[in-house]
Write an enzyme that holds these catalytic residues in place. Structure first.
Site, PDB file in Angstrom:
ATOM      1  N   PHE A 243      15.889  79.893 -53.816  1.00 38.42           N
ATOM      2  CA  PHE A 243      15.012  80.191 -52.678  1.00 38.42           C
ATOM      3  C   PHE A 243      15.795  79.986 -51.393  1.00 38.42           C
ATOM      4  CE2 PHE A 243      12.007  79.470 -49.301  1.00 38.42           C
ATOM      5  CZ  PHE A 243      11.123  80.513 -49.480  1.00 38.42           C
TER       6      PHE A 243
ATOM      7  N   ASP B 220      23.117  76.019 -49.317  1.00 37.73           N
ATOM      8  CA  ASP B 220      21.828  75.976 -48.647  1.00 37.73           C
ATOM      9  C   ASP B 220      21.235  74.592 -48.914  1.00 37.73           C
ATOM     10  OD1 ASP B 220      19.228  76.075 -47.831  1.00 37.73           O
ATOM     11  OD2 ASP B 220      18.794  78.046 -48.696  1.00 37.73           O
TER      12      ASP B 220
ATOM     13  N   LYS C 135      14.502  72.140 -42.451  1.00 35.76           N
ATOM     14  CA  LYS C 135      13.388  71.269 -42.829  1.00 35.76           C
ATOM     15  C   LYS C 135      13.358  69.885 -42.157  1.00 35.76           C
ATOM     16  CE  LYS C 135      11.444  73.603 -46.725  1.00 35.76           C
ATOM     17  NZ  LYS C 135      12.188  74.639 -47.439  1.00 35.76           N
TER      18      LYS C 135
HETATM   19  C1  LIG Z   1      12.370  76.079 -47.225  1.00 33.30           C
HETATM   20  C2  LIG Z   1      13.704  76.647 -47.563  1.00 33.30           C
HETATM   21  C3  LIG Z   1      14.247  77.716 -46.832  1.00 33.30           C
HETATM   22  C4  LIG Z   1      13.490  78.451 -45.769  1.00 33.30           C
HETATM   23  O1  LIG Z   1      13.181  77.645 -44.680  1.00 33.30           O
HETATM   24  P1  LIG Z   1      12.111  78.144 -43.596  1.00 33.30           P
HETATM   25  O2  LIG Z   1      12.186  77.100 -42.538  1.00 33.30           O
HETATM   26  O3  LIG Z   1      10.785  78.222 -44.275  1.00 33.30           O
HETATM   27  O4  LIG Z   1      12.565  79.485 -43.125  1.00 33.30           O
HETATM   28  C5  LIG Z   1      15.530  78.116 -47.142  1.00 33.30           C
HETATM   29  N1  LIG Z   1      16.226  77.518 -48.115  1.00 33.30           N
HETATM   30  C6  LIG Z   1      15.730  76.501 -48.839  1.00 33.30           C
HETATM   31  C7  LIG Z   1      16.578  75.862 -49.889  1.00 33.30           C
HETATM   32  C8  LIG Z   1      14.441  76.041 -48.596  1.00 33.30           C
HETATM   33  O5  LIG Z   1      13.928  75.058 -49.350  1.00 33.30           O
END
Ligand SMILES: *Cc1c(COP(=O)(O)O)cnc(C)c1O
Length: 412
Positions: free
Chosen positions: A146, A231, A260
């Site tokens: 994700f 990420d 986050k």
């Molecule tokens: C939540 C998340 C995103 C996206 O972040 P947003 O602030 O909702 O755009 C991207 N990568 C990972 C691993 C995430 O958990």
């Protein structure tokens, strides 16, 4: 207090109005939250909950951490926003903090996780073009990953359900099964600009990468001249018991995405890169109006200092292993849990009853948790939690499991 915070609306009215006026992109639970303090939140009826969702790994300091609140209050009265055409003190200090506390040399600020991923993808393609010329643009990502909802980020996300209806997607992406070393080796070629991976998959169900997968990813990126991007939007900033999850693997990527928890509850994202890679961006190549604005930067600096000075990474290790042991005991006792996985305070629990049903039963008993799959609960509580909070959460989970079995027996 409750009435005041819900502006005189009953919870039912808030739900009805939200359902009328807001686009239906979320499957929401009928819970109106009005206040938070530390590990606890309160709903509009004044009921208290232990919050083990924590804004989906955003409220790592708990709700309304005094240092973050003070920093926002102070900065809000001084300078909230100025264009990135000019310099600002909070953004500069935040960048310095991040560079001094990570193996990276430079930072780009944005406002969310998806934007951090977008920035990383653009930087990787720009770097590849500059370094290798035309033809090297492919991005390899993992299935079940994700990375966010904007076009580049959602294309990078290796889950068809997030693509459906939005095609055509961004060209030049390839997917490999997570933790499949052979597939990764086959996918990375002299066309690959970058490999993008979550060291611990979050939304996909809390799956840590194997040591071998991360090591091979690093090695083949080195061999083939591709960049490695981590990420760490969810797993970074202390969540797994290391400041960056990549430290578990002893691997530093070329680019790391953060968001986050970065702002202690305030929106901000960032990408970190080595000098060599960051140098591919020239003035005008990438930008964000709000990115790293003084208010967000002041919040993030306060949040990072709190993580450091309050020893929250060590707390994630300590309380994370205590939590995990308690869940393992519950697994042995109840026979209703098949697996506990994750790192630090990022835990997934596979259950034999429907996870959504458990979420409701936990909520009725004062614990907020999240179902990340039909059979998997995700726990991403604040890094500030204590053993007592864990005891309380596990007791509620145990009661909810018992209640779920009873409900299933009554309505088979
Ligand atoms: C939540 C998340 C995103 C996206 O972040 P947003 O602030 O909702 O755009 C991207 N990568 C990972 C691993 C995430 O958990």
């Amino acid at each position: 207090m409750a009435a005041e915070n819900s502006a005189g609306f009953s919870p039912r009215e808030v739900v009805a109005l939200a359902d009328k006026y807001i686009m239906k992109t979320y499957g929401r639970l009928p819970l109106v939250l009005v206040r938070g303090a530390g590990v606890r939140v309160w709903d509009a009826a004044g009921r208290e909950y232990l919050d083990f969702v924590a804004g989906l790994a955003v409220n790592s300091l708990g709700h309304c951490h005094p240092r973050v609140v003070a920093a926002i209050r102070e900065q809000a009265g001084v300078l909230m926003h100025c264009s990135n055409l000019y310099y600002s003190v909070p953004q500069t200090m935040l960048a310095r903090w991040l560079v001094e506390h990570t193996p990276y040399d430079r930072v780009f600020f944005c406002n969310s996780g998806a934007e951090a991923v977008e920035g990383a993808l653009k930087l990787a393609r720009k770097y590849a073009k500059k370094r290798w010329g035309e033809g090297r643009f492919e991005i390899v990502t993992a299935l079940n990953s994700f990375h966010g909802r904007t076009y580049g980020a959602v294309t990078a996300t290796g889950q068809p359900k997030y693509h459906q209806g939005f095609e055509p997607l961004v060209p030049g992406f390839r997917y490999v099964p997570f933790n499949d070393v052979a597939a990764l080796e086959a996918a990375v070629t002299d066309k690959t600009a970058a490999v993008l991976l979550e060291p611990v998959q979050g939304e996909g169900g809390v799956y840590p990468a194997t040591d071998e997968f991360i090591r091979v990813a690093w090695e083949i990126c080195q061999q083939r001249g591709a960049l490695l991007i981590f990420d760490e939007v969810q797993c970074g900033l202390g969540r797994t018991g290391r400041f960056l999850a990549q430290e578990h693997y002893g691997v530093t990527a070329d680019i790391t995405c953060l968001a986050k928890a970065l702002g202690g509850g305030f929106p901000i994202g960032a990408l970190l890169a080595t000098e060599e890679v960051a140098s591919a961006f020239a003035p005008g190549d990438h930008a964000s109006t709000f990115g790293g604005n003084p208010l967000a930067a002041a919040a993030a600096l306060a949040a990072l200092r709190a993580i450091e000075e309050e020893g929250l990474v060590a707390n994630a290790v300590r309380v994370g292993s205590y939590f995990r042991e308690a869940l393992e005991r519950l697994r042995a006792q109840s026979g209703l849990i098949t697996e506990v996985r994750g790192l630090g305070l990022m835990l997934g629990v596979v259950v034999k009853v429907p996870a959504k049903q458990l979420v409701s039963l936990c909520q009725e008993r004062g614990l907020i948790v999240n179902a990340v799959k039909e059979d998997t609960l995700r726990f991403v509580p604040p890094l500030t939690i204590s053993r007592e909070d864990v005891d309380r959460a596990v007791a509620i989970l145990q009661a909810a499991l018992t209640a779920a079995v009873r409900e299933i027996e009554l309505n088979p």
